[in-house]
Design an enzyme around this catalytic site. Structure first.
Site, PDB file in Angstrom:
ATOM      1  N   CYS A   7       0.812  -1.236   0.058  1.00 56.38           N
ATOM      2  CA  CYS A   7      -0.014   0.009  -0.087  1.00 56.38           C
ATOM      3  C   CYS A   7       0.742   1.330   0.059  1.00 56.38           C
ATOM      4  CB  CYS A   7      -1.032  -0.026   1.135  1.00 56.38           C
ATOM      5  SG  CYS A   7      -2.338  -1.238   1.094  1.00 56.38           S
TER       6      CYS A   7
ATOM      7  N   HIS B 203      -8.443 -11.908 -14.251  1.00 58.56           N
ATOM      8  CA  HIS B 203      -7.606 -11.487 -15.419  1.00 58.56           C
ATOM      9  C   HIS B 203      -6.347 -11.488 -15.160  1.00 58.56           C
ATOM     10  CE1 HIS B 203      -6.796  -9.603 -19.263  1.00 58.56           C
ATOM     11  NE2 HIS B 203      -6.216  -8.900 -18.676  1.00 58.56           N
TER      12      HIS B 203
END
Length: 758
Positions: A407, A531
């Site tokens: 993060c 994906h």
């Protein structure tokens, strides 16, 4: 992670002397096209030559330890903190405890040995095996405290009169005398004399030193069992003992039974003089784990050290397709046994001696050996230390700033806000919470949408461990749902896979998805699809969906004046990960941080509902201050923070003191102008810096009525969030919310009045 993966994998199983030599050489000259991975379950490796000296107070604990997180990172190797439980050479897989197997193209096994008589020391907590060495000192200290608590004495029996047992006996005697403890030591062995295999003169020196120090020696005594405070023997009466140290001859670890490789008669793995297994596989075995069938040698660290250069040479030759060389064991060596008092017993080429010079020489050799493995400077730092061509002004140039990941690799909150403002995205019908008033996750109308809560989160991996990163990525994404009070139902994976051979890409994808699937399954969610694409910079994340089950969301804007603020996890992941990139984060800090990251917020969210929490957020990339202001802005409230109550991860203060910060921290620190510290030096407090530290898989920030705050905190702690803390309260309404930060000791034992005065 490496931006472009290598074509082949070399896996070192165990962090013994021989395998660590390969890691050290990798720092200087890695094998082209090969990824090096080190697997060990302790986070640090203990140098056996200094263990006893540490007991006697001659060394600090960290002087005898090699920090595997820092060492591997500094050498450009991957480190996997796990125990190997099996080995399949046909499928070329290493089976690991509590995680998927690891594939290899070549492997070196060096998991050492254990003391014989495992049925005794495994069955009784009072019996302390000398191995695993990284945990011996802590285990002995704990048992010593128990003995003095129960009987105010310590009767110690050391089983094993070889070099390890004799040296430990002398050094434990020194330890107990330094502490003026009521203690007695007895040394037993099944042989006719101490130090079997040594010269008779050396054995007599050891026996004489035992007599001088009051260490009782009983020979020959073959220990059989331990029960009711007594060590029993195959011959003679039992010996009373509160603590038993087991330092007998080397035996194979139990896990070797699940290593599908040829064994020698002694149960260890059988190898050729080239250190390669007798089977037709690209597998090498070293140190105590190996028995060279044509040239057996004693199970001693001095042989493992010398094997290092032969292993390194043969690994290079294997990958280059050249013939292997044979290891020729040394026929004699200097042996030095510390007696814990500034002297050592030595033997060399038939000479035996006991003096201070021997200790000084042993100390010199041991420290010299450790210096080779305690250099944790990043490879980039070494390269930048070299003079640049044509630059005569400065021989040392600072390395370029390393971009944080996790993060900490996000764009700043201001950048995100500016982009969203320009887009001016309006929420269509059926969207209850969307980009028009951003929160932790989108909330849909259940009458119009089966999946009513959605969020997305992804990051660049911050560790070279795809499985572990896969787990954390899933938890990090799911945390947005838990922060809204939703229950996860499904997820779609997004993975940018490094370019490379298809089999290595498949392995990478398998590891990251296996880690993610573990956490999704535990949360009751289904992996619905996803994906993948190629990228030089790997990226991993999830789109997650959940349901409120008919309940109202825990929206950020639901803050009420007087609410207590409860934080469920300590802060500091951003700085510690930045320190890890610079090889400055110690193994203990890394393990503590990873344990917090892997602690799901799901149970904390459930408990929050039980205590009537109506407003929550998860603390991630924008730091505690950034996410708190998101709540305050949404509710138009002020707040007070108690800096002294904010929990910090182990090592955060030390990392910050070194000037190491996440690259996202300056952006997060822009909100500092809205915080008023009530003391002039508050900005020097590590917790002040933690306010702006970006968190990966951080905790929840909960707002609860003050009368329920203490009970909520205790419920969280009982559920495993042991550092959950009440860190402040919500103030009155304000058009431009601000925060007052105080260094206030609120919980000196008695329950405080959590309702703000006035």
């Amino acid at each position: 992670m490496h931006s472009r993966p290598a074509d082949r994998d070399l896996v070192l199983i165990g962090a013994g002397h021989t395998n660590l030599h390969v890691v050290r050489m990798w720092r200087m000259q890695p094998i082209p096209g090969v990824q090096l991975t080190l697997v060990s379950p302790f986070g640090r490796a203990t140098y056996s030559g200094m263990l006893a000296g540490t007991l006697a107070g001659q060394y600090a604990a960290d002087e005898m330890e090699i920090d595997l997180y820092r060492f591997a990172q500094s050498c450009g190797a991957r480190y996997i903190d796990a125990a190997a439980t099996g080995f399949d050479p046909e499928f070329r897989e290493v089976r690991l405890d509590d995680r998927p197997p690891l594939r290899f193209d070549a492997a070196s096994i060096g998991i050492g040995s254990v003391p014989s008589g495992a049925d005794v020391w495994r069955a009784h907590p009072e019996v302390l095996s000398i191995k695993p060495m990284p945990t011996f000192r802590a285990r002995f200290e704990a048992r010593l405290q128990e003995a003095y608590r129960d009987a105010n004495r310590a009767r110690v029996c050391i089983v094993g009169g070889g070099a390890a047992g004799v040296e430990v006996a002398f050094c434990l005697d020194q330890l107990l005398k330094q502490r003026n403890l009521d203690a007695s030591l007895t040394l037993v062995d099944s042989h006719e004399r101490l130090l079997p295999g040594y010269a008779s003169r050396t054995s007599k020196l050891a026996l004489r030193e035992c007599g001088r120090r009051g260490i009782r020696v009983e020979l020959p005594r073959r220990a059989r069992d331990y029960s009711a405070g007594k060590v029993s023997f195959e011959e003679g009466p039992p010996i009373d003992a509160d603590i038993v140290v087991w330092a007998t001859r080397a035996a194979p670890p139990a896990s070797l039974a699940d290593f599908d490789l040829p064994k020698s008669d002694d149960g260890f793995l059988a190898v050729r003089p080239t250190l390669q297994t007798l089977a037709d596989h690209p597998v090498f075995v070293v140190g105590d784990t190996a028995t060279i069938v044509d040239r057996p040698v004693p199970k001693a660290g001095v042989y493992a050290v010398r094997e290092g250069k032969f292993l390194w040479e043969n690994l290079r030759r294997h990958f280059e397709g050249r013939p292997l060389v044979e290891y020729d064991p040394q026929r004699g060596f200097l042996s030095l046994i510390g007696t814990g008092d500034g002297r050592a017993i030595g033997e060399y080429k038939g000479l035996s001696f006991h003096n201070r010079l021997a200790w000084r020489w042993k100390d010199h050799l041991d420290r010299k050996f450790m210096r080779m493995y305690q250099d944790y400077r990043p490879m980039q730092a070494e390269m930048s230390a070299a003079p640049r061509v044509g630059d005569s002004s400065s021989p040392r140039a600072a390395p370029p700033e390393m971009r944080c990941r996790g993060c900490g690799g996000k764009v700043g909150a201001g950048v995100l806000a500016a982009a969203l403002e320009r887009l001016k995205v309006a929420s269509p019908e059926g969207v209850r919470i969307g980009l028009d008033r951003p929160d932790d996750a989108a909330v849909l109308d259940p009458a119009r949408h089966a999946a009513e809560v959605l969020s997305v989160d992804f990051f660049q991996p911050f560790l070279d461990d795809p499985y572990l990163v896969g787990r954390i990525a899933a938890l990090n994404a799911l945390s947005d749902l838990w922060a809204m009070g939703a229950e996860p139902t499904g997820a779609m994976a997004m993975a940018a896979v490094p370019p490379g051979p298809p089999r290595r890409q498949a392995e990478f994808l398998y590891q990251v998805l296996a880690g993610g699937l573990r956490e999704l399954t535990a949360a009751g969610a289904t992996l619905l699809g996803g994906h993948t694409t190629e990228s030089d910079e790997p990226t991993l994340g999830y789109t997650v969906i959940g349901s409120l089950r008919g309940r109202e969301p825990l929206a950020k804007g639901n803050l009420r004046a007087g609410d207590s603020l409860v934080l469920t996890k300590p802060l500091g992941t951003g700085a510690i990960l930045a320190g890890h990139m610079r090889c400055a984060a110690r193994a203990g800090w890394m393990r503590s941080m990873l344990a917090q990251m892997l602690h799901s917020n799901g149970e904390a969210a459930r408990i929050a509902r039980e205590f009537g929490v109506e407003a929550a957020t998860d603390v991630t990339g924008f730091g505690l201050a950034g996410h708190l202001f998101e709540m305050l802005d949404a509710a138009e409230r002020d707040a007070e923070l108690w800096i002294s109550e904010i929990p910090l991860l182990e090592g955060f203060a030390e990392i910050v003191a070194q000037g190491i910060r996440s690259t996202l921290e300056p952006s997060n620190r822009l909100v500092a102008e809205r915080i008023a510290p009530d003391e002039y030096n508050l900005r020097e407090d590590p917790a002040w810096h933690a306010l702006f530290d970006p968190q990966t898989a951080g905790g929840l920030l909960l707002a609860v009525r003050p009368e329920a705050a203490l009970a909520l905190r205790e419920a969280l702690r009982e559920a495993g969030h042991r550092e959950a803390a009440i860190i402040g309260f919500v103030g009155e309404r304000s058009a431009t919310p601000t925060v007052i930060a105080r260094r206030q000791e609120c919980f000196g034992g008695a329950a405080p009045d959590l309702v703000p005065a006035g």
